[in-house]
Enzyme design. Sequence first.
Site, PDB file in Angstrom:
ATOM      1  N   ASP A 213       1.308  -9.523  -0.541  1.00 30.73           N
ATOM      2  CA  ASP A 213       0.606  -8.252  -0.699  1.00 30.73           C
ATOM      3  C   ASP A 213       0.095  -7.692   0.622  1.00 30.73           C
ATOM      4  OD1 ASP A 213       0.995  -8.452  -3.410  1.00 30.73           O
ATOM      5  OD2 ASP A 213      -1.071  -8.973  -3.889  1.00 30.73           O
ATOM      6  N   HIS A 214      -0.487  -8.568   1.452  1.00 33.41           N
ATOM      7  CA  HIS A 214      -1.194  -8.059   2.618  1.00 33.41           C
ATOM      8  C   HIS A 214      -0.289  -7.761   3.807  1.00 33.41           C
ATOM      9  CE1 HIS A 214      -4.829  -8.123   0.455  1.00 33.41           C
ATOM     10  NE2 HIS A 214      -4.729  -9.404   0.188  1.00 33.41           N
TER      11      HIS A 214
ATOM     12  N   GLY B  38      -1.805 -16.435  -0.577  1.00 36.84           N
ATOM     13  CA  GLY B  38      -1.397 -15.214   0.099  1.00 36.84           C
ATOM     14  C   GLY B  38      -2.214 -14.849   1.309  1.00 36.84           C
ATOM     15  N   HIS B  39      -3.454 -14.423   1.103  1.00 32.39           N
ATOM     16  CA  HIS B  39      -4.259 -13.843   2.177  1.00 32.39           C
ATOM     17  C   HIS B  39      -4.363 -14.747   3.395  1.00 32.39           C
ATOM     18  CE1 HIS B  39      -8.017 -12.743   4.287  1.00 32.39           C
ATOM     19  NE2 HIS B  39      -7.605 -11.517   4.041  1.00 32.39           N
TER      20      HIS B  39
ATOM     21  N   ASN C  33       2.136 -15.116  -1.678  1.00 30.97           N
ATOM     22  CA  ASN C  33       1.812 -13.733  -2.001  1.00 30.97           C
ATOM     23  C   ASN C  33       1.915 -12.883  -0.732  1.00 30.97           C
ATOM     24  OD1 ASN C  33       0.271 -11.294  -2.392  1.00 30.97           O
ATOM     25  ND2 ASN C  33      -0.599 -12.212  -4.235  1.00 30.97           N
TER      26      ASN C  33
ATOM     27  N   HIS D 104       1.349  -8.518  -6.252  1.00 30.59           N
ATOM     28  CA  HIS D 104       0.422  -7.910  -7.203  1.00 30.59           C
ATOM     29  C   HIS D 104       0.594  -6.395  -7.134  1.00 30.59           C
ATOM     30  CE1 HIS D 104      -4.061  -7.501  -8.648  1.00 30.59           C
ATOM     31  NE2 HIS D 104      -3.214  -6.814  -9.391  1.00 30.59           N
TER      32      HIS D 104
ATOM     33  N   ARG E 180      -2.634  -0.046  -3.866  1.00 30.39           N
ATOM     34  CA  ARG E 180      -3.272  -0.104  -2.549  1.00 30.39           C
ATOM     35  C   ARG E 180      -2.480  -0.927  -1.531  1.00 30.39           C
ATOM     36  NH1 ARG E 180      -8.775  -3.501  -3.572  1.00 30.39           N
ATOM     37  NH2 ARG E 180      -9.050  -1.846  -5.100  1.00 30.39           N
ATOM     38  N   HIS E 181      -1.588  -1.798  -2.019  1.00 27.40           N
ATOM     39  CA  HIS E 181      -0.737  -2.541  -1.077  1.00 27.40           C
ATOM     40  C   HIS E 181       0.723  -2.508  -1.524  1.00 27.40           C
ATOM     41  CE1 HIS E 181      -1.947  -5.628  -3.951  1.00 27.40           C
ATOM     42  NE2 HIS E 181      -3.127  -5.805  -3.386  1.00 27.40           N
TER      43      HIS E 181
ATOM     44  N   ARG F 137      -1.015   2.401   8.402  1.00 25.62           N
ATOM     45  CA  ARG F 137      -0.442   3.482   9.203  1.00 25.62           C
ATOM     46  C   ARG F 137       0.399   4.454   8.371  1.00 25.62           C
ATOM     47  NH1 ARG F 137       0.155   3.062  14.910  1.00 25.62           N
ATOM     48  NH2 ARG F 137      -1.858   2.348  15.707  1.00 25.62           N
TER      49      ARG F 137
ATOM     50  N   THR G  41     -10.946  -7.663  -3.535  1.00 25.27           N
ATOM     51  CA  THR G  41      -9.892  -8.548  -4.009  1.00 25.27           C
ATOM     52  C   THR G  41     -10.254  -8.974  -5.421  1.00 25.27           C
ATOM     53  OG1 THR G  41      -8.603 -10.560  -3.514  1.00 25.27           O
ATOM     54  CG2 THR G  41     -10.968 -10.636  -3.080  1.00 25.27           C
ATOM     55  N   THR G  42      -9.366  -9.681  -6.096  1.00 26.48           N
ATOM     56  CA  THR G  42      -9.645 -10.139  -7.457  1.00 26.48           C
ATOM     57  C   THR G  42     -10.889 -11.016  -7.460  1.00 26.48           C
ATOM     58  OG1 THR G  42      -7.288 -10.089  -7.953  1.00 26.48           O
ATOM     59  CG2 THR G  42      -8.700 -11.314  -9.462  1.00 26.48           C
TER      60      THR G  42
ATOM     61  N   HIS H  68      -6.160 -18.696  -5.164  1.00 23.37           N
ATOM     62  CA  HIS H  68      -7.190 -17.787  -4.674  1.00 23.37           C
ATOM     63  C   HIS H  68      -8.112 -18.498  -3.689  1.00 23.37           C
ATOM     64  CE1 HIS H  68      -8.891 -13.730  -4.888  1.00 23.37           C
ATOM     65  NE2 HIS H  68     -10.014 -14.306  -4.515  1.00 23.37           N
ATOM     66  N   GLY H  69      -8.089 -18.004  -2.465  1.00 19.95           N
ATOM     67  CA  GLY H  69      -8.976 -18.520  -1.430  1.00 19.95           C
ATOM     68  C   GLY H  69      -8.551 -19.837  -0.810  1.00 19.95           C
TER      69      GLY H  69
END
Length: 241
Positions: A9-10, A213-214, A7, A43, A49-50, A18, A100-101, A191-192
């Site tokens: 997204d981030h 992802g994160h 993922n 996502h 937002r991303h 910026r 986050t979700t 997730h996580g």
Amino acid sequence: MCKLGINIDHVATLRNARGQSHPDPLEAAIILKECKVDSITMHLREDRRHIKDKDIFLIKDKVDLPINLEIAPTEEMTKIAIDLNPRSVCFVPEKRMEITTEGGLNVKSNMIKIERLLNLFSSSKIKVACFIEPDFNQIDSLKSLGIKILEFHTGSYADAKTTKIIENKLSLIQEAAKYATKLGFDCHAGHGLNYKNVFNIASIKEIKELNIGHFIIGESIFSGLKNSILKMKDIINSAKK
């Protein structure tokens, strides 16, 4: 082997801080291709937002990797997904104020809405999944809708602090994966997940794909995106031997 989707997204979160163009999610997607991951997860949130609309279409056009598009179960998002025509779509819950979700989609209480959206996908070849808790009732609800792919939310397992709770949360995922597989589902999870906790999830034989992802994007600050992905792939592959 367990497939791996990354993922990105981030990467977009950092870019948007910026309001400019760096770092570019497209460059991240190209690195994913070089690392031979199995898919790109993005996502497209309702508040954007991303990841932005332009990101998903540009990456679809420029990078030859399957896209797994996560969206809220709304008509607006569904129509965007149909225009994009990714490999797969995963319905996820969204709250405007969440960081986050926060958990899985409550399929049981959204049956009518999801069924209506599934009808919009009927003329496409897009695979549709739902992001759910490892709960038998939610699995049964998906079965009644005719959905054949699900992704288990592993956040409660990843957040657990004691050995007893970790084992309990892992057991719930293991049993849910066995149950879902017997019903004919293709089971994914995410997730996580990180280097320390992914092995146990990847070891579950019924889970065929992980989406991470994160942690990967955060770790890339220290190790580089390619190195972070390859290390995660090595851990996942070792779990399936």
